[in-house]
Design a protein around this motif. Structure first.
Motif, PDB file in Angstrom:
ATOM      1  N   GLY A 260       0.846  -1.188   0.000  1.00 31.77           N
ATOM      2  CA  GLY A 260       0.000   0.000   0.000  1.00 31.77           C
ATOM      3  C   GLY A 260       0.876   1.230   0.000  1.00 31.77           C
ATOM      4  N   SER A 261       0.325   2.358   0.369  1.00 30.61           N
ATOM      5  CA  SER A 261       1.105   3.598   0.387  1.00 30.61           C
ATOM      6  C   SER A 261       0.677   4.476   1.555  1.00 30.61           C
ATOM      7  CB  SER A 261       0.926   4.358  -0.932  1.00 30.61           C
ATOM      8  OG  SER A 261      -0.420   4.775  -1.089  1.00 30.61           O
ATOM      9  N   VAL A 262       1.659   5.182   2.100  1.00 26.97           N
ATOM     10  CA  VAL A 262       1.414   6.180   3.138  1.00 26.97           C
ATOM     11  C   VAL A 262       1.808   7.529   2.550  1.00 26.97           C
ATOM     12  CG1 VAL A 262       2.078   7.018   5.413  1.00 26.97           C
ATOM     13  CG2 VAL A 262       1.778   4.559   5.032  1.00 26.97           C
ATOM     14  N   GLY A 263       0.839   8.385   2.355  1.00 22.66           N
ATOM     15  CA  GLY A 263       1.090   9.681   1.741  1.00 22.66           C
ATOM     16  C   GLY A 263       1.570  10.715   2.740  1.00 22.66           C
ATOM     17  N   ASP A 264       1.505  11.970   2.331  1.00 27.64           N
ATOM     18  CA  ASP A 264       1.916  13.078   3.205  1.00 27.64           C
ATOM     19  C   ASP A 264       0.913  13.279   4.334  1.00 27.64           C
ATOM     20  OD1 ASP A 264       4.016  13.451   1.471  1.00 27.64           O
ATOM     21  OD2 ASP A 264       3.038  15.090   0.375  1.00 27.64           O
ATOM     22  N   ASP A 265       1.404  13.857   5.442  1.00 33.55           N
ATOM     23  CA  ASP A 265       0.546  14.275   6.551  1.00 33.55           C
ATOM     24  C   ASP A 265      -0.199  13.107   7.183  1.00 33.55           C
ATOM     25  OD1 ASP A 265       1.312  16.894   5.858  1.00 33.55           O
ATOM     26  OD2 ASP A 265      -0.341  17.054   4.442  1.00 33.55           O
ATOM     27  N   VAL A 266       0.495  11.987   7.315  1.00 33.15           N
ATOM     28  CA  VAL A 266      -0.092  10.788   7.919  1.00 33.15           C
ATOM     29  C   VAL A 266       0.715  10.403   9.151  1.00 33.15           C
ATOM     30  CG1 VAL A 266      -0.562   8.323   7.625  1.00 33.15           C
ATOM     31  CG2 VAL A 266      -1.017   9.909   5.742  1.00 33.15           C
ATOM     32  N   HIS A 267       0.028  10.082  10.235  1.00 37.48           N
ATOM     33  CA  HIS A 267       0.663   9.566  11.441  1.00 37.48           C
ATOM     34  C   HIS A 267       0.102   8.171  11.700  1.00 37.48           C
ATOM     35  CE1 HIS A 267       1.660  10.109  16.020  1.00 37.48           C
ATOM     36  NE2 HIS A 267       2.312   9.111  15.459  1.00 37.48           N
ATOM     37  N   VAL A 268       0.970   7.167  11.607  1.00 40.54           N
ATOM     38  CA  VAL A 268       0.601   5.784  11.882  1.00 40.54           C
ATOM     39  C   VAL A 268       1.293   5.371  13.176  1.00 40.54           C
ATOM     40  CG1 VAL A 268       0.609   3.409  11.056  1.00 40.54           C
ATOM     41  CG2 VAL A 268       0.396   5.290   9.417  1.00 40.54           C
ATOM     42  N   MET A 269       0.522   4.966  14.175  1.00 37.71           N
ATOM     43  CA  MET A 269       1.079   4.700  15.504  1.00 37.71           C
ATOM     44  C   MET A 269       1.451   3.231  15.697  1.00 37.71           C
ATOM     45  SD  MET A 269      -1.144   7.265  17.897  1.00 37.71           S
ATOM     46  CE  MET A 269      -2.203   8.364  16.990  1.00 37.71           C
ATOM     47  N   ALA A 270       1.944   2.952  16.887  1.00 37.26           N
ATOM     48  CA  ALA A 270       2.546   1.662  17.203  1.00 37.26           C
ATOM     49  C   ALA A 270       1.597   0.499  16.931  1.00 37.26           C
ATOM     50  CB  ALA A 270       2.985   1.638  18.666  1.00 37.26           C
ATOM     51  N   ASP A 271       2.161  -0.553  16.343  1.00 34.42           N
ATOM     52  CA  ASP A 271       1.474  -1.838  16.147  1.00 34.42           C
ATOM     53  C   ASP A 271       0.277  -1.760  15.212  1.00 34.42           C
ATOM     54  OD1 ASP A 271       3.256  -3.142  17.942  1.00 34.42           O
ATOM     55  OD2 ASP A 271       2.103  -2.351  19.626  1.00 34.42           O
ATOM     56  N   ALA A 272       0.127  -0.661  14.509  1.00 36.33           N
ATOM     57  CA  ALA A 272      -0.914  -0.606  13.482  1.00 36.33           C
ATOM     58  C   ALA A 272      -0.480  -1.440  12.285  1.00 36.33           C
ATOM     59  CB  ALA A 272      -1.179   0.836  13.060  1.00 36.33           C
ATOM     60  N   THR A 273      -1.447  -1.963  11.554  1.00 36.77           N
ATOM     61  CA  THR A 273      -1.167  -2.792  10.388  1.00 36.77           C
ATOM     62  C   THR A 273      -1.922  -2.249   9.177  1.00 36.77           C
ATOM     63  OG1 THR A 273      -0.867  -4.770  11.754  1.00 36.77           O
ATOM     64  CG2 THR A 273      -1.290  -5.112   9.410  1.00 36.77           C
ATOM     65  N   LEU A 274      -1.189  -1.966   8.110  1.00 35.78           N
ATOM     66  CA  LEU A 274      -1.784  -1.472   6.867  1.00 35.78           C
ATOM     67  C   LEU A 274      -1.399  -2.442   5.756  1.00 35.78           C
ATOM     68  CD1 LEU A 274      -1.531   1.073   8.784  1.00 35.78           C
ATOM     69  CD2 LEU A 274      -1.315   2.442   6.723  1.00 35.78           C
ATOM     70  N   VAL A 275      -2.385  -3.130   5.209  1.00 34.68           N
ATOM     71  CA  VAL A 275      -2.153  -4.094   4.140  1.00 34.68           C
ATOM     72  C   VAL A 275      -3.023  -3.706   2.946  1.00 34.68           C
ATOM     73  CG1 VAL A 275      -2.272  -6.501   3.435  1.00 34.68           C
ATOM     74  CG2 VAL A 275      -1.624  -5.928   5.787  1.00 34.68           C
ATOM     75  N   ASP A 276      -2.364  -3.443   1.821  1.00 32.66           N
ATOM     76  CA  ASP A 276      -3.097  -2.996   0.629  1.00 32.66           C
ATOM     77  C   ASP A 276      -3.999  -1.808   0.979  1.00 32.66           C
ATOM     78  OD1 ASP A 276      -3.969  -2.913  -1.992  1.00 32.66           O
ATOM     79  OD2 ASP A 276      -5.568  -4.376  -1.673  1.00 32.66           O
ATOM     80  N   ALA A 277      -3.400  -0.871   1.708  1.00 32.28           N
ATOM     81  CA  ALA A 277      -4.152   0.315   2.148  1.00 32.28           C
ATOM     82  C   ALA A 277      -3.406   1.572   1.705  1.00 32.28           C
ATOM     83  CB  ALA A 277      -4.306   0.311   3.664  1.00 32.28           C
ATOM     84  N   ASP A 278      -4.132   2.493   1.120  1.00 35.30           N
ATOM     85  CA  ASP A 278      -3.582   3.792   0.730  1.00 35.30           C
ATOM     86  C   ASP A 278      -4.133   4.845   1.682  1.00 35.30           C
ATOM     87  OD1 ASP A 278      -2.223   2.738  -1.535  1.00 35.30           O
ATOM     88  OD2 ASP A 278      -4.125   2.745  -2.645  1.00 35.30           O
ATOM     89  N   VAL A 279      -3.229   5.532   2.381  1.00 34.99           N
ATOM     90  CA  VAL A 279      -3.639   6.453   3.431  1.00 34.99           C
ATOM     91  C   VAL A 279      -3.067   7.833   3.149  1.00 34.99           C
ATOM     92  CG1 VAL A 279      -3.697   6.881   5.919  1.00 34.99           C
ATOM     93  CG2 VAL A 279      -3.630   4.525   5.058  1.00 34.99           C
ATOM     94  N   GLU A 280      -3.909   8.848   3.235  1.00 36.96           N
ATOM     95  CA  GLU A 280      -3.493  10.228   3.033  1.00 36.96           C
ATOM     96  C   GLU A 280      -4.107  11.109   4.115  1.00 36.96           C
ATOM     97  OE1 GLU A 280      -4.631  11.521  -0.827  1.00 36.96           O
ATOM     98  OE2 GLU A 280      -3.608   9.885  -1.885  1.00 36.96           O
ATOM     99  N   ARG A 281      -3.306  12.030   4.637  1.00 37.94           N
ATOM    100  CA  ARG A 281      -3.761  13.057   5.585  1.00 37.94           C
ATOM    101  C   ARG A 281      -4.694  12.466   6.649  1.00 37.94           C
ATOM    102  NH1 ARG A 281      -4.878  18.654   6.596  1.00 37.94           N
ATOM    103  NH2 ARG A 281      -7.078  18.896   7.086  1.00 37.94           N
ATOM    104  N   SER A 282      -4.169  11.522   7.407  1.00 37.60           N
ATOM    105  CA  SER A 282      -4.983  10.824   8.402  1.00 37.60           C
ATOM    106  C   SER A 282      -4.127  10.454   9.608  1.00 37.60           C
ATOM    107  CB  SER A 282      -5.606   9.555   7.802  1.00 37.60           C
ATOM    108  OG  SER A 282      -6.504   9.865   6.759  1.00 37.60           O
TER     109      SER A 282
END
Length: 326
Positions: A260-282
């Motif tokens: 997947g992809s992590v775009g700009d302005d994203v904060h992903v915290m400990a032990d989170a899991t992103l699989v085939d996920a596109d995240v922006e400004r979140s």
């Protein structure tokens, strides 16, 4: 002006506009990268020699959260002052809680009052220099850039730097200059809170007290350029996160990001899991799981699980399941 100043950090709100994210946590403890909204204020107050005491004015529901947070931090000055309320409809109001605190603690030093959900980039030391020079009540003010945005705040009218008018959340503001919830009062004026309340005036918004005060004492506005965010809504919180990250993203080392992809302005915290996920400004809280999804302009709380469902401008509570396959 007194040689010392007491600070009160206002942290007694229930942040209903950010529910469910803030249903069980105070918004002042929302993360900004590795810090929190209120820690930026704590750190600056801790470093100022003129500040001897810092009272964190909160409520019974969230007092344990603030207590636990302070136990893990290196600050010596902050201590809690707890308003005896547990629900929004029980609140004394900001001015009512302030008056109660002043009486209970016997405060007579100069007083700094600052909203704990404030993110700004002016130095409090500069604000104090202005306050000392004016030798009267001072409030920090910011031009939000449009009268439409100003309808959400207390709007100021100035004659040079002196406050000569105030409108609380007006439908048709006279200007786009607003009070940001940062006030300094000389110690000799703290006795005015009681007669203000005894006169039947609004106990909630401190701006109404400023309006009442400026008719009795010269009151001044410290205006500043740069950044200011009032952390009260999803949009304003994400704006603050974007400003803090400065266009980058922050992914905890223990988080998993795959296919997947992590775009700009994203904060992903400990032990989170992103699989085939596109995240922006979140903002993605700890142990959340995102799969086969797109998430934009959203906040996903801890241990929520989103699969095969796209989110935009969403607030997802802790332990939520979308779709609910339990």
């Amino acid at each position: 002006m007194a040689d010392t100043t007491t600070a009160v950090v206002l942290a007694g709100g229930y942040a209903t506009r950010l529910w469910p994210i803030t249903r069980h946590r105070p918004k002042m403890l929302l993360p900004l990268g590795e810090t929190t909204v209120i820690d930026r204020i704590y750190a600056e107050l801790e470093a100022l020699d003129r500040i001897e005491e810092v009272y964190v004015s909160t409520n019974e529901r969230f007092a344990p959260d603030f207590e636990a947070h302070l136990e893990d931090r290196p600050y010596d000055k902050p201590r809690l002052s707890v308003e005896e309320t547990e629900r929004e409809d029980e609140k004394l109001g900001v001015v009512g809680a302030l008056a109660q605190l002043i009486d209970r603690e016997g405060l007579d030093d100069d007083l700094l009052v600052i909203a704990g959900d404030n993110l700004f980039n002016f130095a409090l030391e500069e604000f104090f220099e202005y306050f000392d020079r004016r030798e009267g009540p001072a409030i920090a003010a910011y031009d939000v850039g449009s009268r439409e945005r100003a309808t959400s705040y207390g709007v100021l009218e100035l004659d040079d730097e002196r406050v000569v008018g105030f409108q609380e959340k007006p439908d048709e503001p006279e200007s786009s200059l607003v009070s940001i919830g940062c006030y300094a009062f000389p110690g000799e004026m703290l006795s005015l809170f009681d007669p203000y309340l005894e006169g039947g005036n609004d106990p909630d918004e401190p701006g109404w007290f400023v309006q009442w005060l400026q008719d009795r004492e010269p009151t001044y506005a410290y205006t500043f350029d740069g950044a200011w965010y009032d952390i009260g809504t999803r949009r304003s919180y994400l704006d603050a996160v974007s400003w803090h990250l400065d266009g980058d993203s922050h992914v905890a080392e223990s988080a998993t990001v795959r296919d997947g992809s992590v775009g700009d302005d994203v904060h992903v915290m400990a032990d989170a899991t992103l699989v085939d996920a596109d995240v922006e400004r979140s903002v993605i809280f700890p142990a959340a799981h995102l799969g086969s999804t797109t998430v934009r302009d959203s906040i996903v709380d801890e241990e929520a699980r989103i699969s095969g469902f796209d989110l935009e401008c969403a607030l997802i509570g802790a332990h939520s399941r979308i779709p609910d396959d339990r």
